[in-house]
Design a protein around this motif. Structure first.
Motif, PDB file in Angstrom:
ATOM      1  N   ARG A 228      82.205  11.970 199.247  1.00  7.55           N
ATOM      2  CA  ARG A 228      83.065  11.404 198.194  1.00  7.55           C
ATOM      3  C   ARG A 228      82.608  11.962 196.851  1.00  7.55           C
ATOM      4  NH1 ARG A 228      80.811   6.331 195.931  1.00  7.55           N
ATOM      5  NH2 ARG A 228      78.749   5.971 196.856  1.00  7.55           N
ATOM      6  N   PRO A 229      83.512  12.006 195.872  1.00  6.65           N
ATOM      7  CA  PRO A 229      83.139  12.554 194.566  1.00  6.65           C
ATOM      8  C   PRO A 229      82.175  11.629 193.840  1.00  6.65           C
ATOM      9  CG  PRO A 229      85.381  11.710 194.509  1.00  6.65           C
ATOM     10  CD  PRO A 229      84.939  11.655 195.937  1.00  6.65           C
ATOM     11  N   PRO A 230      81.295  12.182 193.007  1.00 10.34           N
ATOM     12  CA  PRO A 230      80.336  11.347 192.279  1.00 10.34           C
ATOM     13  C   PRO A 230      80.998  10.575 191.149  1.00 10.34           C
ATOM     14  CG  PRO A 230      80.118  13.632 191.602  1.00 10.34           C
ATOM     15  CD  PRO A 230      81.104  13.614 192.726  1.00 10.34           C
ATOM     16  N   GLU A 231      80.308   9.535 190.695  1.00  6.66           N
ATOM     17  CA  GLU A 231      80.771   8.768 189.534  1.00  6.66           C
ATOM     18  C   GLU A 231      80.268   9.369 188.223  1.00  6.66           C
ATOM     19  OE1 GLU A 231      79.540   6.615 192.198  1.00  6.66           O
ATOM     20  OE2 GLU A 231      81.614   6.257 192.817  1.00  6.66           O
ATOM     21  N   THR A 232      79.132  10.077 188.278  1.00 12.36           N
ATOM     22  CA  THR A 232      78.574  10.721 187.092  1.00 12.36           C
ATOM     23  C   THR A 232      78.159  12.137 187.444  1.00 12.36           C
ATOM     24  OG1 THR A 232      76.321   9.925 187.538  1.00 12.36           O
ATOM     25  CG2 THR A 232      77.729   8.534 186.145  1.00 12.36           C
ATOM     26  N   PHE A 233      78.144  12.999 186.429  1.00  6.18           N
ATOM     27  CA  PHE A 233      77.747  14.389 186.653  1.00  6.18           C
ATOM     28  C   PHE A 233      77.216  14.944 185.338  1.00  6.18           C
ATOM     29  CE2 PHE A 233      78.680  19.013 187.120  1.00  6.18           C
ATOM     30  CZ  PHE A 233      77.978  19.245 188.301  1.00  6.18           C
ATOM     31  N   ARG A 234      76.044  15.561 185.423  1.00  6.63           N
ATOM     32  CA  ARG A 234      75.406  16.177 184.258  1.00  6.63           C
ATOM     33  C   ARG A 234      75.014  17.603 184.636  1.00  6.63           C
ATOM     34  NH1 ARG A 234      72.977  14.068 179.731  1.00  6.63           N
ATOM     35  NH2 ARG A 234      73.322  11.969 180.583  1.00  6.63           N
ATOM     36  N   TYR A 235      75.216  18.559 183.732  1.00  2.00           N
ATOM     37  CA  TYR A 235      74.924  19.960 184.046  1.00  2.00           C
ATOM     38  C   TYR A 235      74.429  20.669 182.786  1.00  2.00           C
ATOM     39  CZ  TYR A 235      79.364  20.772 181.733  1.00  2.00           C
ATOM     40  OH  TYR A 235      80.362  20.798 180.796  1.00  2.00           O
ATOM     41  N   ARG A 236      73.641  21.737 183.003  1.00  2.00           N
ATOM     42  CA  ARG A 236      73.085  22.496 181.882  1.00  2.00           C
ATOM     43  C   ARG A 236      72.793  23.920 182.335  1.00  2.00           C
ATOM     44  NH1 ARG A 236      67.655  23.227 179.505  1.00  2.00           N
ATOM     45  NH2 ARG A 236      66.793  22.229 181.367  1.00  2.00           N
ATOM     46  N   GLY A 237      73.272  24.894 181.595  1.00  2.00           N
ATOM     47  CA  GLY A 237      72.976  26.286 181.891  1.00  2.00           C
ATOM     48  C   GLY A 237      71.585  26.654 181.400  1.00  2.00           C
ATOM     49  N   VAL A 238      70.778  27.285 182.258  1.00  2.00           N
ATOM     50  CA  VAL A 238      69.415  27.665 181.869  1.00  2.00           C
ATOM     51  C   VAL A 238      69.169  29.164 181.964  1.00  2.00           C
ATOM     52  CG1 VAL A 238      68.442  25.411 182.452  1.00  2.00           C
ATOM     53  CG2 VAL A 238      68.515  27.199 184.190  1.00  2.00           C
ATOM     54  N   HIS A 239      70.064  29.899 182.643  1.00  2.00           N
ATOM     55  CA  HIS A 239      69.883  31.355 182.769  1.00  2.00           C
ATOM     56  C   HIS A 239      71.234  31.963 183.128  1.00  2.00           C
ATOM     57  CE1 HIS A 239      68.321  35.261 183.979  1.00  2.00           C
ATOM     58  NE2 HIS A 239      67.102  34.896 183.629  1.00  2.00           N
ATOM     59  N   PRO A 240      71.641  33.071 182.506  1.00  2.00           N
ATOM     60  CA  PRO A 240      72.920  33.679 182.856  1.00  2.00           C
ATOM     61  C   PRO A 240      72.953  34.132 184.320  1.00  2.00           C
ATOM     62  CG  PRO A 240      72.054  34.627 180.821  1.00  2.00           C
ATOM     63  CD  PRO A 240      70.959  33.807 181.413  1.00  2.00           C
ATOM     64  N   MET A 241      74.116  33.998 184.924  1.00  6.68           N
ATOM     65  CA  MET A 241      74.393  34.555 186.254  1.00  6.68           C
ATOM     66  C   MET A 241      75.453  35.642 186.072  1.00  6.68           C
ATOM     67  SD  MET A 241      72.633  32.775 188.699  1.00  6.68           S
ATOM     68  CE  MET A 241      71.224  32.989 187.614  1.00  6.68           C
ATOM     69  N   PRO A 266      70.233  35.334 194.139  1.00  7.81           N
ATOM     70  CA  PRO A 266      69.544  35.596 195.405  1.00  7.81           C
ATOM     71  C   PRO A 266      68.040  35.796 195.244  1.00  7.81           C
ATOM     72  CG  PRO A 266      71.587  36.840 195.293  1.00  7.81           C
ATOM     73  CD  PRO A 266      71.383  36.235 193.945  1.00  7.81           C
ATOM     74  N   VAL A 267      67.605  36.335 194.088  1.00  6.19           N
ATOM     75  CA  VAL A 267      66.171  36.559 193.876  1.00  6.19           C
ATOM     76  C   VAL A 267      65.431  35.253 193.614  1.00  6.19           C
ATOM     77  CG1 VAL A 267      66.448  38.910 193.051  1.00  6.19           C
ATOM     78  CG2 VAL A 267      66.585  37.029 191.423  1.00  6.19           C
ATOM     79  N   GLY A 268      66.149  34.166 193.391  1.00  7.57           N
ATOM     80  CA  GLY A 268      65.506  32.872 193.382  1.00  7.57           C
ATOM     81  C   GLY A 268      65.467  32.100 192.095  1.00  7.57           C
ATOM     82  N   HIS A 269      65.919  32.641 190.948  1.00  8.22           N
ATOM     83  CA  HIS A 269      65.867  31.849 189.723  1.00  8.22           C
ATOM     84  C   HIS A 269      67.175  31.084 189.514  1.00  8.22           C
ATOM     85  CE1 HIS A 269      67.588  35.676 188.188  1.00  8.22           C
ATOM     86  NE2 HIS A 269      68.274  34.879 187.397  1.00  8.22           N
ATOM     87  N   ILE A 270      67.045  29.935 188.852  1.00  9.55           N
ATOM     88  CA  ILE A 270      68.160  29.008 188.663  1.00  9.55           C
ATOM     89  C   ILE A 270      69.081  29.497 187.544  1.00  9.55           C
ATOM     90  CG2 ILE A 270      68.704  26.671 187.825  1.00  9.55           C
ATOM     91  CD1 ILE A 270      66.254  25.680 189.328  1.00  9.55           C
ATOM     92  N   GLY A 271      70.397  29.251 187.720  1.00  8.45           N
ATOM     93  CA  GLY A 271      71.381  29.542 186.682  1.00  8.45           C
ATOM     94  C   GLY A 271      71.807  28.287 185.951  1.00  8.45           C
ATOM     95  N   THR A 272      72.338  27.314 186.698  1.00  6.87           N
ATOM     96  CA  THR A 272      72.782  26.042 186.147  1.00  6.87           C
ATOM     97  C   THR A 272      72.107  24.909 186.908  1.00  6.87           C
ATOM     98  OG1 THR A 272      74.926  26.853 185.375  1.00  6.87           O
ATOM     99  CG2 THR A 272      74.775  24.509 185.834  1.00  6.87           C
ATOM    100  N   GLN A 273      71.562  23.938 186.178  1.00  4.24           N
ATOM    101  CA  GLN A 273      71.003  22.733 186.767  1.00  4.24           C
ATOM    102  C   GLN A 273      72.015  21.601 186.637  1.00  4.24           C
ATOM    103  OE1 GLN A 273      67.569  22.487 184.164  1.00  4.24           O
ATOM    104  NE2 GLN A 273      66.195  23.212 185.771  1.00  4.24           N
ATOM    105  N   ALA A 274      72.061  20.715 187.635  1.00  8.14           N
ATOM    106  CA  ALA A 274      73.005  19.612 187.570  1.00  8.14           C
ATOM    107  C   ALA A 274      72.472  18.413 188.343  1.00  8.14           C
ATOM    108  CB  ALA A 274      74.364  20.031 188.136  1.00  8.14           C
ATOM    109  N   THR A 275      73.008  17.250 188.005  1.00  7.11           N
ATOM    110  CA  THR A 275      72.696  16.006 188.730  1.00  7.11           C
ATOM    111  C   THR A 275      73.999  15.253 188.920  1.00  7.11           C
ATOM    112  OG1 THR A 275      70.527  15.879 187.671  1.00  7.11           O
ATOM    113  CG2 THR A 275      71.344  13.896 188.761  1.00  7.11           C
ATOM    114  N   ALA A 276      74.284  14.882 190.163  1.00  9.39           N
ATOM    115  CA  ALA A 276      75.442  14.061 190.487  1.00  9.39           C
ATOM    116  C   ALA A 276      74.955  12.673 190.882  1.00  9.39           C
ATOM    117  CB  ALA A 276      76.247  14.686 191.624  1.00  9.39           C
ATOM    118  N   GLY A 277      75.695  11.639 190.469  1.00 10.55           N
ATOM    119  CA  GLY A 277      75.270  10.273 190.754  1.00 10.55           C
ATOM    120  C   GLY A 277      76.363   9.435 191.374  1.00 10.55           C
ATOM    121  N   TRP A 278      75.955   8.555 192.316  1.00  7.18           N
ATOM    122  CA  TRP A 278      76.849   7.607 192.949  1.00  7.18           C
ATOM    123  C   TRP A 278      76.299   6.209 192.732  1.00  7.18           C
ATOM    124  CZ3 TRP A 278      75.713  12.359 194.688  1.00  7.18           C
ATOM    125  CH2 TRP A 278      76.769  13.209 195.084  1.00  7.18           C
ATOM    126  N   ILE A 279      77.142   5.281 192.375  1.00  8.98           N
ATOM    127  CA  ILE A 279      76.699   3.908 192.113  1.00  8.98           C
ATOM    128  C   ILE A 279      76.715   3.125 193.404  1.00  8.98           C
ATOM    129  CG2 ILE A 279      77.219   1.796 190.839  1.00  8.98           C
ATOM    130  CD1 ILE A 279      78.494   3.587 188.684  1.00  8.98           C
TER     131      ILE A 279
END
Length: 279
Positions: A228-241, A266-279
């Motif tokens: 099911r879709p989350p109730e909250t979502f937060r995201y932040r770009g940390v490195h270009p893809m 593929p080399v292993g570094h993160i592009g965008t970080q995010a957190t999804a939340g369900w109540i």
């Protein structure tokens, strides 16, 4: 540059909708095996697809050299040549439906001037409320970062992708997918489709994958894996893809009903970080 002391508090209003044709264009761009007509008028809209519902309508003479609408109207001109959608957060109050009229109320909440080492930068926070005839549907904060145009590519320090996760999927990236997402969201920023501009003016090594595209792929994966879709979502770009490599979608569900997500190269570094939340 225009006066920035009065930027906070500026407001704007826009009407929009997602048509079945637009839904097919988004689905064909994001989802493998998409079948035209999979969504019909009145069906619930997948999360973040509303971003295609309010396209900028600046005329060609009002477009800046980067392909964005010129600054100095609602968004202030700070004399910095690079502007990026850097992240945001959303609270989903009620579902949106395909074909229904939406109204977006926007306000500049804050404008902060900072220094990244010797580089000047500014961080602008926009607050949006998406309403339908039934009432408020989404509360959203959007972060826009202003920077000067660089004379060379200096990547941020890479953050390693998690070694263990509940899922780790791969999505192919290429110029066609980036162009199609730019087209369906009416995003004219040339770093996503004009390789000569991206590499020669903004000095990226390749075409840049949209932050909103990454966020939409992540929330889609979170919805599939949680059921099911989350109730909250937060995201932040940390490195270009970039379009020169595929994109990994990685997620882990916690006991507190939040899912930690990221895109990664593929080399292993993160592009965008995010957190999804369900109540």
């Amino acid at each position: 540059m225009d006066g920035t002391s009065t930027a906070a508090g500026r407001t704007a209003r826009a009407g929009g909708a997602i048509t079945p044709q637009q839904a097919d264009q988004i689905g064909a761009t994001l989802r493998p095996g998409w079948v035209a007509g999979s969504l019909r008028d009145g069906d619930i809209l997948p999360p973040l697809w509303h971003w295609a519902g309010f396209p900028p309508t600046a005329s060609m003479e009002d477009i800046g050299p980067d392909g964005h609408p010129k600054l100095g109207g609602f968004l202030p001109d700070l004399g910095l040549g690079r502007r990026m959608w850097a992240g945001g957060s959303l609270r989903f109050l009620a579902p949106l439906h395909l074909g229904e009229a939406m109204t977006r109320h926007s306000e500049i909440i804050s404008l902060e001037h900072k220094q990244a080492g010797s580089t000047p930068m500014a961080v602008l926070t926009l607050r949006h409320r998406i309403d339908t005839a039934r009432g408020p549907a989404i509360e959203e904060d959007q972060t826009i970062v202003y920077l000067p145009l660089p004379d060379r590519y200096s990547p941020p320090k890479p953050i390693p992708a998690p070694e263990v996760a509940d899922f780790d999927e791969t999505v192919a990236m290429d110029p066609v997918r980036l162009f199609r997402y730019s087209a369906v969201t009416f995003n004219g920023h040339r770093i996503h489709y004009d390789r000569d501009y991206a590499t020669g003016v903004e000095h990226y090594p390749a075409l840049v994958v949209h932050g909103p595209l990454q966020a939409t792929l992540l929330i889609d994966a979170a919805t599939r894996h949680a059921g099911r879709p989350p109730e909250t979502f937060r995201y932040r770009g940390v490195h270009p893809m970039f379009d020169t490599h595929s994109l990994r979608l990685i997620g882990t569900m916690s006991e507190d009903q939040t899912m930690t997500l990221c895109t990664a190269a593929p080399v292993g570094h993160i592009g965008t970080q995010a957190t999804a939340g369900w109540i």
